[in-house]
Design an enzyme around this catalytic site. Sequence first.
Site, PDB file in Angstrom:
ATOM      1  N   ASP A 181      28.913  87.383  61.188  1.00  0.00           N
ATOM      2  CA  ASP A 181      28.169  86.118  61.237  1.00  0.00           C
ATOM      3  C   ASP A 181      26.898  86.222  60.410  1.00  0.00           C
ATOM      4  O   ASP A 181      26.576  87.288  59.877  1.00  0.00           O
ATOM      5  CB  ASP A 181      27.875  85.715  62.689  1.00  0.00           C
ATOM      6  CG  ASP A 181      27.162  86.805  63.484  1.00  0.00           C
ATOM      7  OD1 ASP A 181      26.867  87.872  62.913  1.00  0.00           O
ATOM      8  OD2 ASP A 181      26.903  86.597  64.677  1.00  0.00           O
ATOM      9  N   ASN A 228      22.904  84.367  76.172  1.00  0.00           N
ATOM     10  CA  ASN A 228      23.549  83.179  76.746  1.00  0.00           C
ATOM     11  C   ASN A 228      25.073  83.337  76.781  1.00  0.00           C
ATOM     12  O   ASN A 228      25.792  82.366  76.966  1.00  0.00           O
ATOM     13  CB  ASN A 228      23.168  81.928  75.947  1.00  0.00           C
ATOM     14  CG  ASN A 228      23.633  82.018  74.503  1.00  0.00           C
ATOM     15  OD1 ASN A 228      24.214  83.025  74.096  1.00  0.00           O
ATOM     16  ND2 ASN A 228      23.391  80.979  73.736  1.00  0.00           N
ATOM     17  N   HIS A 259      26.919  84.278  74.202  1.00  0.00           N
ATOM     18  CA  HIS A 259      27.597  84.018  72.926  1.00  0.00           C
ATOM     19  C   HIS A 259      28.211  85.299  72.346  1.00  0.00           C
ATOM     20  O   HIS A 259      27.799  86.416  72.663  1.00  0.00           O
ATOM     21  CB  HIS A 259      26.680  83.304  71.924  1.00  0.00           C
ATOM     22  CG  HIS A 259      25.584  84.134  71.309  1.00  0.00           C
ATOM     23  ND1 HIS A 259      24.489  83.567  70.695  1.00  0.00           N
ATOM     24  CD2 HIS A 259      25.408  85.482  71.189  1.00  0.00           C
ATOM     25  CE1 HIS A 259      23.702  84.517  70.223  1.00  0.00           C
ATOM     26  NE2 HIS A 259      24.244  85.692  70.511  1.00  0.00           N
ATOM     27  N   GLU A 276      28.614  79.673  70.361  1.00  0.00           N
ATOM     28  CA  GLU A 276      27.624  79.347  71.382  1.00  0.00           C
ATOM     29  C   GLU A 276      28.267  78.605  72.547  1.00  0.00           C
ATOM     30  O   GLU A 276      29.297  77.938  72.377  1.00  0.00           O
ATOM     31  CB  GLU A 276      26.537  78.451  70.770  1.00  0.00           C
ATOM     32  CG  GLU A 276      25.804  79.055  69.574  1.00  0.00           C
ATOM     33  CD  GLU A 276      24.671  80.003  69.982  1.00  0.00           C
ATOM     34  OE1 GLU A 276      24.772  80.674  71.022  1.00  0.00           O
ATOM     35  OE2 GLU A 276      23.676  80.053  69.231  1.00  0.00           O
TER      36      GLU A 276
HETATM   37  C1  F6R Z   1      24.593  89.032  65.533  1.00  0.00           C
HETATM   38  C2  F6R Z   1      25.547  88.563  66.581  1.00  0.00           C
HETATM   39  C3  F6R Z   1      25.010  88.172  67.899  1.00  0.00           C
HETATM   40  C4  F6R Z   1      24.463  89.395  68.657  1.00  0.00           C
HETATM   41  C5  F6R Z   1      23.970  89.024  70.059  1.00  0.00           C
HETATM   42  C6  F6R Z   1      23.309  90.201  70.742  1.00  0.00           C
HETATM   43  O1  F6R Z   1      25.300  89.413  64.372  1.00  0.00           O
HETATM   44  O2  F6R Z   1      26.724  88.486  66.345  1.00  0.00           O
HETATM   45  O3  F6R Z   1      26.015  87.554  68.647  1.00  0.00           O
HETATM   46  O4  F6R Z   1      25.494  90.347  68.762  1.00  0.00           O
HETATM   47  O5  F6R Z   1      23.059  87.970  69.993  1.00  0.00           O
HETATM   48  O6  F6R Z   1      22.188  90.579  70.007  1.00  0.00           O
HETATM   49  P1  F6R Z   1      21.322  91.851  70.401  1.00  0.00           P
HETATM   50  O7  F6R Z   1      22.193  93.039  70.214  1.00  0.00           O
HETATM   51  O8  F6R Z   1      20.169  91.867  69.443  1.00  0.00           O
HETATM   52  O9  F6R Z   1      20.911  91.662  71.810  1.00  0.00           O
END
Ligand code: F6R
Length: 245
Positions: free
Chosen positions: A73, A142, A144, A149
Amino acid sequence: MNTSPPFDIIRAADHEAMSQAAVARMVAQLQRKPDSLFILATGGTPERTYQLLAERGRAEPSLCDRLRILKLDEWGGLSMDDPATCEVALRRTLVGPLGIGPDRFAGWQSAPSDIAAECDRIRQWLAEHGPADLCVLGLGLNGHLGFNEPGDHLQPGPHRAELSSESKRHSMLHQARGQPVCGLTLGVGDILQSREILLLVSGAQKAPQLRRLLRPEISPQFPASFLWLHAAVSVCCDEAAYPAI
Ligand code: F6R
């Protein structure tokens, strides 16, 4: 009815031990299949895992010299070299140190002039090179996955996502030069088509989300719950995220 989670749960003492356990999985996959395709998330959770993989790869060049990577992403609207991008994170931790060239590293342009065309390009790339052998994910605050989302529905394929308020406050953005206008992400269908999935969860702030994930309820309001539909998911977490009851 059996409602225990279909996940292989690896519970490590702390973030460092979790990262060591995660990299062991990635190395085992590369030993089985050196030209594995990895779909990779970024963020704070997998950062150390990728550093460790790069260290292993530098010590043992044949380990990663055929590894292929697809960036899961991206923050839409940031410039490619913005320090907050997933691009910069992957280049810094893995792609740069391992000297992986454009023939083995693919992913979203962060500010495409035509987002629909960019989604099509990623869809076609995955159709040609996929499915992924391993998809490494983090768990959003959240729920995701990537930028899939919470909402009334989820999208199966590559798409532009409206960023949730939680995502707009993501720690990756603390160093951003600009403001993302959207998320660009593979869809839940793309993720579920990966042969294996490794979900990394670290820290006490993720404990409620991990607890929720372990409940046998699938809902687009909690995108990670769709992992219940995949037969080969490993959850690699630390004790803070999964405290003993
Ligand atoms: C970023 C992504 C997001 C993160 C998620 C957790 O490339 O795909 O879904 O994996 O927001 O982020 P951290 O590891 O920073 O808590």
